[in-house]
Motif scaffolding. Structure first.
Motif, PDB file in Angstrom:
ATOM      1  N   VAL A   1       6.809   7.210  -6.363  1.00 24.77           N
ATOM      2  CA  VAL A   1       7.716   7.133  -5.219  1.00 24.77           C
ATOM      3  C   VAL A   1       9.121   6.805  -5.737  1.00 24.77           C
ATOM      4  O   VAL A   1       9.295   6.348  -6.865  1.00 24.77           O
TER       5      VAL A   1
ATOM      6  N   GLU B   1       3.715   3.653  -7.407  1.00 24.07           N
ATOM      7  CA  GLU B   1       3.654   3.065  -6.068  1.00 24.07           C
ATOM      8  C   GLU B   1       3.445   1.550  -6.099  1.00 24.07           C
ATOM      9  O   GLU B   1       4.060   0.818  -5.314  1.00 24.07           O
TER      10      GLU B   1
ATOM     11  N   GLU C   1       6.078  -1.146  -4.416  1.00 16.40           N
ATOM     12  CA  GLU C   1       5.681  -2.107  -3.379  1.00 16.40           C
ATOM     13  C   GLU C   1       5.984  -3.545  -3.802  1.00 16.40           C
ATOM     14  O   GLU C   1       6.465  -4.351  -3.004  1.00 16.40           O
TER      15      GLU C   1
ATOM     16  N   GLN D   1       9.760  -4.055  -3.642  1.00 16.11           N
ATOM     17  CA  GLN D   1      10.236  -4.140  -2.261  1.00 16.11           C
ATOM     18  C   GLN D   1       9.926  -5.520  -1.676  1.00 16.11           C
ATOM     19  O   GLN D   1      10.762  -6.120  -1.006  1.00 16.11           O
TER      20      GLN D   1
ATOM     21  N   ILE E   1      11.930   1.039  -1.014  1.00 14.08           N
ATOM     22  CA  ILE E   1      11.267   2.332  -1.121  1.00 14.08           C
ATOM     23  C   ILE E   1      12.029   3.340  -0.264  1.00 14.08           C
ATOM     24  O   ILE E   1      12.397   3.048   0.871  1.00 14.08           O
ATOM     25  N   ILE E   2      12.251   4.501  -0.829  1.00 16.31           N
ATOM     26  CA  ILE E   2      13.012   5.536  -0.147  1.00 16.31           C
ATOM     27  C   ILE E   2      12.072   6.655   0.282  1.00 16.31           C
ATOM     28  O   ILE E   2      11.270   7.147  -0.519  1.00 16.31           O
ATOM     29  N   THR E   3      12.168   7.040   1.537  1.00 13.72           N
ATOM     30  CA  THR E   3      11.382   8.170   2.023  1.00 13.72           C
ATOM     31  C   THR E   3      12.061   9.465   1.607  1.00 13.72           C
ATOM     32  O   THR E   3      13.230   9.468   1.216  1.00 13.72           O
ATOM     33  N   GLN E   4      11.370  10.570   1.718  1.00 12.81           N
ATOM     34  CA  GLN E   4      11.918  11.866   1.331  1.00 12.81           C
ATOM     35  C   GLN E   4      13.190  12.179   2.115  1.00 12.81           C
ATOM     36  O   GLN E   4      14.152  12.687   1.573  1.00 12.81           O
ATOM     37  N   ASN E   5      13.224  11.845   3.416  1.00 12.61           N
ATOM     38  CA  ASN E   5      14.404  12.111   4.242  1.00 12.61           C
ATOM     39  C   ASN E   5      15.601  11.296   3.789  1.00 12.61           C
ATOM     40  O   ASN E   5      16.711  11.796   3.741  1.00 12.61           O
ATOM     41  N   GLN E   6      15.389  10.032   3.445  1.00 14.06           N
ATOM     42  CA  GLN E   6      16.482   9.191   2.971  1.00 14.06           C
ATOM     43  C   GLN E   6      17.035   9.729   1.665  1.00 14.06           C
ATOM     44  O   GLN E   6      18.228   9.744   1.448  1.00 14.06           O
ATOM     45  N   GLU E   7      16.151  10.194   0.787  1.00 13.24           N
ATOM     46  CA  GLU E   7      16.569  10.728  -0.506  1.00 13.24           C
ATOM     47  C   GLU E   7      17.449  11.956  -0.310  1.00 13.24           C
ATOM     48  O   GLU E   7      18.477  12.100  -0.951  1.00 13.24           O
TER      49      GLU E   7
END
Length: 55
Positions: free
Chosen positions: A2, A27, A31, A34, A41-47
């Protein structure tokens, strides 16, 4: 694996991970970081949003 955005600078497996930059880690590490406020943790949309902002 991730992506995380670092809140602080830290050394990880002999590499220097700088605050504010995004890196790919396993991962479990993500975790743990964080929960300790070392990174988020960055989601795909944030990236995607961040890469568009940096262009």
């Amino acid at each position: 694996m991730v992506y995380v955005k670092m809140n602080v600078q830290t050394a990880f497996h002999g590499e220097l991970f700088r605050a504010g930059k995004t890196y790919e880690v396993d991962e479990n590490t993500a975790e743990r970081w964080q929960s300790s406020n070392i990174a988020e943790i960055i989601t795909q949309n944030q990236e995607t949003d961040e890469s568009e902002m940096n262009d």
